[in-house]
Design an enzyme around this catalytic site. Structure first.
Site, PDB file in Angstrom:
ATOM      1  N   ILE A 177      41.456  41.511  44.289  1.00 26.52           N
ATOM      2  CA  ILE A 177      41.411  40.200  43.646  1.00 26.52           C
ATOM      3  C   ILE A 177      42.717  39.470  43.958  1.00 26.52           C
ATOM      4  O   ILE A 177      43.792  39.925  43.565  1.00 26.52           O
ATOM      5  CB  ILE A 177      41.244  40.333  42.123  1.00 26.52           C
ATOM      6  CG1 ILE A 177      39.961  41.111  41.806  1.00 26.52           C
ATOM      7  CG2 ILE A 177      41.223  38.965  41.457  1.00 26.52           C
ATOM      8  CD1 ILE A 177      39.832  41.476  40.346  1.00 26.52           C
ATOM      9  N   GLY A 178      42.648  38.348  44.645  1.00 25.72           N
ATOM     10  CA  GLY A 178      43.846  37.595  45.017  1.00 25.72           C
ATOM     11  C   GLY A 178      44.068  36.409  44.106  1.00 25.72           C
ATOM     12  O   GLY A 178      43.857  35.254  44.521  1.00 25.72           O
ATOM     13  N   SER A 196      46.767  36.420  40.858  1.00 26.49           N
ATOM     14  CA  SER A 196      48.107  36.305  40.291  1.00 26.49           C
ATOM     15  C   SER A 196      49.181  36.164  41.369  1.00 26.49           C
ATOM     16  O   SER A 196      49.041  36.665  42.482  1.00 26.49           O
ATOM     17  CB  SER A 196      48.417  37.532  39.429  1.00 26.49           C
ATOM     18  OG  SER A 196      47.475  37.661  38.392  1.00 26.49           O
ATOM     19  N   GLU A 202      34.881  40.077  35.161  1.00 21.17           N
ATOM     20  CA  GLU A 202      35.993  41.006  34.979  1.00 21.17           C
ATOM     21  C   GLU A 202      36.309  41.236  33.506  1.00 21.17           C
ATOM     22  O   GLU A 202      36.561  42.357  33.078  1.00 21.17           O
ATOM     23  CB  GLU A 202      37.232  40.467  35.694  1.00 21.17           C
ATOM     24  CG  GLU A 202      38.458  41.342  35.521  1.00 21.17           C
ATOM     25  CD  GLU A 202      39.663  40.845  36.297  1.00 21.17           C
ATOM     26  OE1 GLU A 202      40.710  41.495  36.224  1.00 21.17           O
ATOM     27  OE2 GLU A 202      39.545  39.807  36.979  1.00 21.17           O
TER      28      GLU A 202
END
Length: 289
Positions: free
Chosen positions: A40-41, A43, A161
């Site tokens: 997951i890109g 933060s 999520e």
């Protein structure tokens, strides 16, 4: 296995819902077969929980986009094949409108210009990573959804999520492992009964959010509620179980699991959005802020 659930949980559903036909044919069968793992890109190092302030840019170039910047908290990225990255493709028109100008891309983690640096956590594992993008090229065909709609797409993706079973079951293996050893303790029946009842309630809440997502809704508030309540549950469980332990009857492996869970559980209310951010989402949708 931990590197694969992100593809099953949210990357696959996002591609199924918003991907091109070419992207669906390319990625979905390989996610289902376990051949592709996704990171997951979202933060970034200097953004804290203010995701919309991200600064990693995708600049339009002939045939695609050139990415420069950094991401962090990318769980298992060093084991993953692709990530779905939220990137700035246009300047925000106003500081109050920083959610605009963002887009999502499928990024091959083996691309030239990507550096993945694992970060040791409290228990000595390389679970998280910092990723640096240095003129990384991504072709036009790997834009996910619509350019500029990245914030809305990522918000919908986060519902998968935040309300998934791992948001309330992370500590449950400790409870199941300890059951035989704590059953003889006087306080065990009531305490264990309450823990199992809460797990059952959270499961029903999680299933309700899954049903809303299946119907095409975007249950941001409901997902935030599941994660907030679930985090309270799974963070409290190691200490609750510890109070029931009788060291003379508890196997060393169960005590070791309890020790590790106590340390790891501190991160549960950070991943997927901090408790403060979640409660802000809930308050806003209830008209309280």
């Amino acid at each position: 296995m931990g590197a694969h659930w992100i593809g099953d949980r949210q990357s696959g559903p996002l591609i199924l819902r918003l991907g091109t036909e070419e992207q669906r044919r390319e990625f979905l069968p390989r996610i289902v077969s376990g051949d592709l793992a996704f990171a997951i890109g979202l933060s970034e190092p200097d953004s804290g929980s203010d995701l919309a302030s991200l600064r990693t840019k995708a600049e339009k170039v002939p045939g695609g986009w050139k990415i420069n910047g950094r991401k962090v908290w990318t769980t298992n990225a060093h084991r993953c094949d692709f990530m779905i990255a939220l990137l700035r493709t246009a300047p925000a028109p106003d500081p109050k409108l920083k959610h605009q100008g963002l887009s999502q891309f499928l990024v091959d983690c083996r691309s030239s210009g990507i550096t993945i640096r694992p970060i040791l956590d409290l228990v000595g594992e390389e679970g998280f990573n910092e990723i640096t993008f240095d003129d990384v090229f991504v072709p036009d065909s790997l834009l996910v959804g619509t350019e500029g709609d990245g914030w809305e797409q990522a918000t919908a993706e986060l519902a998968f999520e935040r309300a998934g079973p791992e948001r309330y079951l992370s500590s449950l293996p400790l409870l199941t492992a300890a059951l035989d050893d704590v059953a003889a303790e006087p306080a065990a029946p009531e305490t264990v009964g309450r823990l199992l009842a809460r797990a059952g309630t959270l499961r029903q809440m999680s299933l309700a959010v899954a049903g809303m997502l299946q119907d095409g809704k975007t249950p941001a508030r409901e997902a935030a509620l599941v994660k907030d309540v679930g985090n309270d549950y799974e963070q409290a469980l190691p200490e609750t179980i510890r109070k029931l332990f009788n060291p003379a009857r508890t196997p060393p492996e169960v005590q070791e699991m309890q020790r590790i869970m106590t340390m790891v559980a501190r991160s549960y209310s950070l991943r997927g959005g901090t408790r403060e951010i979640l409660r802000g989402i809930i308050a806003r949708q209830l008209g309280l802020r």
